[in-house]
Design a protein around this motif. Structure first.
Motif, PDB file in Angstrom:
ATOM      1  N   UNK A  21       0.829  -1.202   0.000  1.00 35.29           N
ATOM      2  CA  UNK A  21       0.000   0.000   0.000  1.00 35.29           C
ATOM      3  C   UNK A  21       0.867   1.256   0.000  1.00 35.29           C
ATOM      4  N   UNK A  22       1.967   1.192   0.790  1.00 39.98           N
ATOM      5  CA  UNK A  22       2.853   2.349   0.844  1.00 39.98           C
ATOM      6  C   UNK A  22       3.495   2.596  -0.527  1.00 39.98           C
ATOM      7  N   UNK A  27       3.585   5.638  -5.785  1.00 39.35           N
ATOM      8  CA  UNK A  27       3.422   5.624  -7.225  1.00 39.35           C
ATOM      9  C   UNK A  27       2.279   6.538  -7.655  1.00 39.35           C
ATOM     10  N   UNK A  28       1.164   6.441  -6.924  1.00 40.73           N
ATOM     11  CA  UNK A  28       0.018   7.265  -7.250  1.00 40.73           C
ATOM     12  C   UNK A  28       0.348   8.741  -7.097  1.00 40.73           C
ATOM     13  N   UNK A  29       1.137   9.072  -6.082  1.00 45.80           N
ATOM     14  CA  UNK A  29       1.535  10.456  -5.860  1.00 45.80           C
ATOM     15  C   UNK A  29       2.356  10.983  -7.050  1.00 45.80           C
ATOM     16  N   UNK A  36      -0.419  16.567 -13.183  1.00 45.42           N
ATOM     17  CA  UNK A  36      -0.694  17.942 -12.764  1.00 45.42           C
ATOM     18  C   UNK A  36       0.332  18.899 -13.358  1.00 45.42           C
ATOM     19  N   UNK A  37       1.586  18.483 -13.394  1.00 42.91           N
ATOM     20  CA  UNK A  37       2.640  19.307 -13.987  1.00 42.91           C
ATOM     21  C   UNK A  37       2.398  19.507 -15.477  1.00 42.91           C
TER      22      UNK A  37
END
Length: 490
Positions: A21-22, A27-29, A36-37
């Protein structure tokens, strides 16, 4: 707590699902951050390009310089001798035939076509491609020592480096004007022509100069010089009802830290005398459309490539304009403007409708036509724009070209001219379209059927001469043609 320490203390190891999960959260971040960039960069880029804010012109100059300085020289290595020596006059081709390769008499507008396909000469051809008449006047015959042109500035700096042809050495020493005899005549060519019914011809010279406008002349049907104007004329000209000649000219400006090319409209008398000079920079800067020019312009920031006058027969279709107003197209700022004939200020502009714009012309009933060099990823387009509706009402695209022939086209036959390009709306509604970088032109009907096509006869190996100009004239317009000339074309 590290797994090893947890074991030494007798604690259970970290659950494997917590570790996954971590890793998934990380990865999702990064994925979200990346997208977004991209969105932010796209938004900023769109704003910069649309408003011509910093660093739009800096990036454009760097890209254009890299393409022209390195791309051309690299590509010239794989082409034959003509292209290696004269990359601004010759291009690569796979066309197997020359002359008229498509001719459907039932759909064409019959007449004679004037062409300029490299060199300081022009030809008048009939519908079958037969040469009916020729004109020629070498640049150095007109100007043995042309003081009005120069390759370099007084400090020895090449001010316009992408006009340096591949394998062409600049003359030495650099602090003086070049030895003109070292410039091959093949690097100088006629860019725009105007033909009178009696066979007189006005021609604009373009060459490897800085600025590259090389002069304008008028000759008769026997190519004898009538007059010359020692000005940096370039790209285009138009003639008013009273015979005055409006021609685009260049001047270098050193007001800022970096030099720039300023475009002008120079007005000549019918005898070739300079009557007036209109600054296009001031026409835009002192108008509501001042944001079309960057705060500190440099280099060829406008690259005005076309001028057309609003004549008395077309003025009724443009209630927001007046007779004598001047329509301009600007390649590097990708827009079209209209300069008021009285105030010499821009009173109307059209932006955001083309990738690169060329040859904007007034038409009847409030319409304009223009050539879009980069309308599509792999091609160009001709657009007819209705100024009243503020939208295109007719377009001719690469797909239309592909499907406009009765037979399937080979892959090399495309409608794509990244530079140059022009169109002429003919009296029967057809368009004569100049595909400059393919060395060809074609005639398309309103239904987008290609009824006539011509390929330049100036070929060597896999190189062909660019077709810079073409214009069709009706059979009765040219009074200087003899009955034998007309009979030979039938």
């Amino acid at each position: 707590m590290p797994i090893r320490q947890s074991r030494e203390l007798g604690l259970p190891p970290m659950d494997i699902w917590q570790k996954l999960k971590r890793q998934w959260d990380r990865l999702l971040f990064f994925v979200c951050f990346f997208f977004l960039s991209v969105v932010i960069a796209f938004g900023v880029g769109f704003f910069v390009a649309d408003r011509h804010k910093f660093p739009y012109f800096q990036i454009k100059l760097a890209v254009d310089s890299a393409i022209c300085n390195y791309g051309l020289e690299l590509s010239s290595l794989i082409f034959n001798e003509k292209y290696r020596k004269y990359p601004y006059v010759w291009v690569k081709t796979h066309e197997p035939k020359s002359g008229v390769v498509v001719n459907d008499p039932s759909g064409t507008y019959k007449g004679y076509t004037l062409i300029a396909d490299g060199g300081t000469g022009a030809s008048l051809i009939d519908m079958k491609g037969k040469v009916i008449h020729k004109w020629r006047k070498d640049f150095f015959d007109v100007w043995p020592l042309p003081d009005h042109v120069n390759l370099i500035d007084t400090n020895g700096k090449v001010l316009h480096p992408w006009h340096k042809p591949a394998n062409f050495m600049w003359p030495q020493p650099l602090h003086v004007k070049p030895l003109m005899s070292s410039i091959p005549e093949d690097l100088i060519y006629w860019h725009k022509l105007f033909l009178f019914p009696n066979g007189d011809l006005i021609a604009i010279y373009t060459g490897p100069f800085t600025p590259y406008g090389a002069g304008i002349i008028k000759i008769n049907s026997r190519s004898e010089l009538i007059w010359k104007a020692d000005i940096n004329a370039h790209h285009d000209l138009t003639i008013a009802d009273d015979g005055r000649i409006f021609v685009l000219t260049h001047k270098y400006n050193y007001d800022y830290s970096r030099p720039r090319i300023d475009d002008y409209i120079t007005v000549l008398s019918p005898e070739g005398m300079v009557l007036d000079e209109i600054s296009i920079y001031n026409a835009i800067r002192e108008s509501p459309y001042y944001n079309l020019i960057p705060g500190e312009p440099f280099d060829d920031y406008l690259h005005t490539n076309n001028i057309d006058l609003l004549t008395s027969d077309k003025v009724n279709g443009f209630p927001f304009l007046s007779g004598g107003d001047m329509l301009l197209s600007h390649r590097n700022s990708v827009c079209m403007t209209v300069v008021d004939a009285n105030t010499f200020k821009v009173k109307w502009a059209l932006t955001g409708v083309a990738g690169v714009v060329h040859d904007a012309d007034f038409l009847m009933d409030g319409k304009i036509a223009f050539f879009d060099n980069r309308a599509y990823l792999q091609g160009s387009a001709v657009v007819e724009w209705d100024c009243g509706l503020n939208k295109p009402i007719w377009e001719f695209t690469p797909a239309d070209y592909y499907y406009g022939f009765s037979q399937p086209l080979p892959s090399y036959d495309i409608f794509a001219s990244g530079t140059g390009g022009a169109q002429q709306k003919l009296p029967n509604g057809n368009y004569l379209i100049v595909n400059t970088n393919c060395g060809s032109m074609f005639e398309a009907t309103p239904e987008k059927k290609v009824v006539w096509k011509y390929v330049s006869t100036k070929k060597q190996g896999n190189s062909i001469a660019r077709l810079f100009f073409a214009e069709r004239y009706s059979e009765g317009y040219l009074t200087f043609l003899t009955p034998s000339d007309q009979a030979a074309s039938e």
